[in-house]
Scaffold this motif. Structure first.
Motif, PDB file in Angstrom:
ATOM      1  N   SER A  77     -15.875  -0.540  -2.075  1.00 23.62           N
ATOM      2  CA  SER A  77     -14.450  -1.380  -2.452  1.00 23.62           C
ATOM      3  C   SER A  77     -13.722  -0.347  -3.378  1.00 23.62           C
ATOM      4  CB  SER A  77     -15.023  -2.513  -3.122  1.00 23.62           C
ATOM      5  OG  SER A  77     -15.874  -2.586  -4.243  1.00 23.62           O
ATOM      6  N   GLU A  78     -14.279   0.191  -4.116  1.00 26.54           N
ATOM      7  CA  GLU A  78     -13.541   1.088  -4.989  1.00 26.54           C
ATOM      8  C   GLU A  78     -12.921   2.384  -4.075  1.00 26.54           C
ATOM      9  OE1 GLU A  78     -14.002   4.176  -8.805  1.00 26.54           O
ATOM     10  OE2 GLU A  78     -15.680   3.029  -8.264  1.00 26.54           O
ATOM     11  N   ARG A  80     -11.966   2.162  -0.963  1.00 29.08           N
ATOM     12  CA  ARG A  80     -11.031   1.632  -0.323  1.00 29.08           C
ATOM     13  C   ARG A  80      -9.426   1.549  -1.202  1.00 29.08           C
ATOM     14  NH1 ARG A  80     -12.121  -2.365   4.518  1.00 29.08           N
ATOM     15  NH2 ARG A  80      -9.788  -2.797   4.418  1.00 29.08           N
ATOM     16  N   GLU A  81      -9.720   1.387  -2.581  1.00 22.96           N
ATOM     17  CA  GLU A  81      -8.600   1.301  -3.609  1.00 22.96           C
ATOM     18  C   GLU A  81      -8.159   2.818  -3.562  1.00 22.96           C
ATOM     19  OE1 GLU A  81      -6.854  -1.109  -4.509  1.00 22.96           O
ATOM     20  OE2 GLU A  81      -8.188  -2.104  -3.217  1.00 22.96           O
ATOM     21  N   LYS A  84      -6.329   4.034  -0.544  1.00 24.81           N
ATOM     22  CA  LYS A  84      -5.204   3.506  -0.373  1.00 24.81           C
ATOM     23  C   LYS A  84      -4.223   4.303  -1.286  1.00 24.81           C
ATOM     24  CE  LYS A  84      -5.379  -1.243  -0.195  1.00 24.81           C
ATOM     25  NZ  LYS A  84      -5.325  -2.565  -0.883  1.00 24.81           N
ATOM     26  N   SER A  85      -4.540   4.572  -2.592  1.00 28.30           N
ATOM     27  CA  SER A  85      -3.485   5.255  -3.535  1.00 28.30           C
ATOM     28  C   SER A  85      -3.325   6.624  -3.111  1.00 28.30           C
ATOM     29  CB  SER A  85      -4.070   5.104  -4.898  1.00 28.30           C
ATOM     30  OG  SER A  85      -5.242   6.005  -5.037  1.00 28.30           O
ATOM     31  N   GLU A  94       1.566  -0.074   2.989  1.00 27.62           N
ATOM     32  CA  GLU A  94       0.272  -0.681   2.607  1.00 27.62           C
ATOM     33  C   GLU A  94      -0.496  -1.458   4.021  1.00 27.62           C
ATOM     34  OE1 GLU A  94       0.054  -2.338  -0.983  1.00 27.62           O
ATOM     35  OE2 GLU A  94      -1.671  -3.213  -1.017  1.00 27.62           O
TER      36      GLU A  94
END
Ligand code: AMP
Length: 244
Positions: A77-78, A80-81, A84-85, A94
């Motif tokens: 999950s980290e 994915r963030e 994304k960034s 997004e």
């Protein structure tokens, strides 16, 4: 090399694939190592292994190997963030990022990569089951030692990292590819990456959970670019990567 196995429903699963540029004298050794790799793959035991050898007539293009960094990441999950960034910094919206990530984490079982329009998110690869496979790529002989030394200093001098870095370096130097995201489909390999000419090769540990068979690649393609030209570059244009 490509290796596959048929499921009970008759569909073929992609087990393993690899490609490279070799001198005539190096072919036997390369073929042997490809067979060993296909037979020892942790995903499944292949039922068929296909080796194709083609003479290259075009002089290879020389591109620099991307600089490598390893980011800190503890969970998918980290990851994915983080992805994304990085993609937001490449001006990918997004909504498109979510679409790409959902595909990558869904268990695609493709042999090649998804080509995704960076504005519309439309998939542009002609064959969605297969994807587009970057091929005809390698490291310039004089650069191999330097590459190994460079990765050794970071404790990541493995064939897996070298091959992925060479692939990403070829892909990133395609003028119409903005950025690539990769998650290995090997259940034992949990480090993925995001790569671009602009920001280099950024490794992301724990991109997926150990044992997870999902994985794939997305190449974000500049909106309005010549897709046939991109596919030609990825599949056919011989490229050797060099250390600067
Ligand atoms: P791997 O890093 O070999 O585990 O590959 C992960 C995924 O990336 C595969 O499932 C394919 O979808 C894709 N892939 C592997 N090799 C290539 C390649 N040479 N060109 C494009 N996509 C690839």
């Amino acid at each position: 090399m490509r290796a596959g196995r048929f499921k009970e429903d008759g569909r073929e699963i992609h087990v393993s694939g690899a490609e490279g540029l070799f001198t005539v004298a190096g072919i036997q050794r390369a073929v042997k190592s490809y067979i060993n790799r296909a037979m020892g793959h942790s995903k499944a035991r292949p039922e068929n292994i296909t080796i194709t050898i083609e003479e290259i007539k075009e002089r290879p293009l020389r591109v620099p190997i991307l600089p490598v960094t390893t980011l800190s990441c503890a969970s998918s999950s980290e990851a994915r963030e983080i992805i994304k960034s990085i993609l937001l910094r490449h001006e990918i919206k997004e909504r498109i990022i979510e679409k790409a990530l959902n595909l990558l984490y869904s268990g695609l079982n493709m042999r090649g990569a998804i080509l995704m329009d960076h504005i519309t998110g439309k998939r542009l690869e002609p064959d969605r089951e297969r994807g587009v496979r970057a091929s005809r790529l390698g490291v310039e002989k004089e650069s191999l030692k330097g590459l190994k030394r460079y990765l050794e200093k970071m404790g990541i001098n493995t064939i897996t990292v070298r091959e992925a870095l060479v692939l990403a370096s070829k892909v990133a130097h395609c003028p119409d590819i903005i950025v690539e995201v990769c998650i290995s489909d090997d259940p034992d390999y949990t480090t993925g990456y995001v790569a671009s000419k602009e920001f280099g090769y950024q490794r992301i540990p724990s991109i997926k959970k150990r044992g997870d068979r999902a994985g794939g690649r997305v190449f974000f393609v500049r909106h309005g670019s010549d897709i046939d030209g991109i596919i030609y570059y990825l599949e056919k244009r011989p490229v050797v990567c060099v250390m600067r």
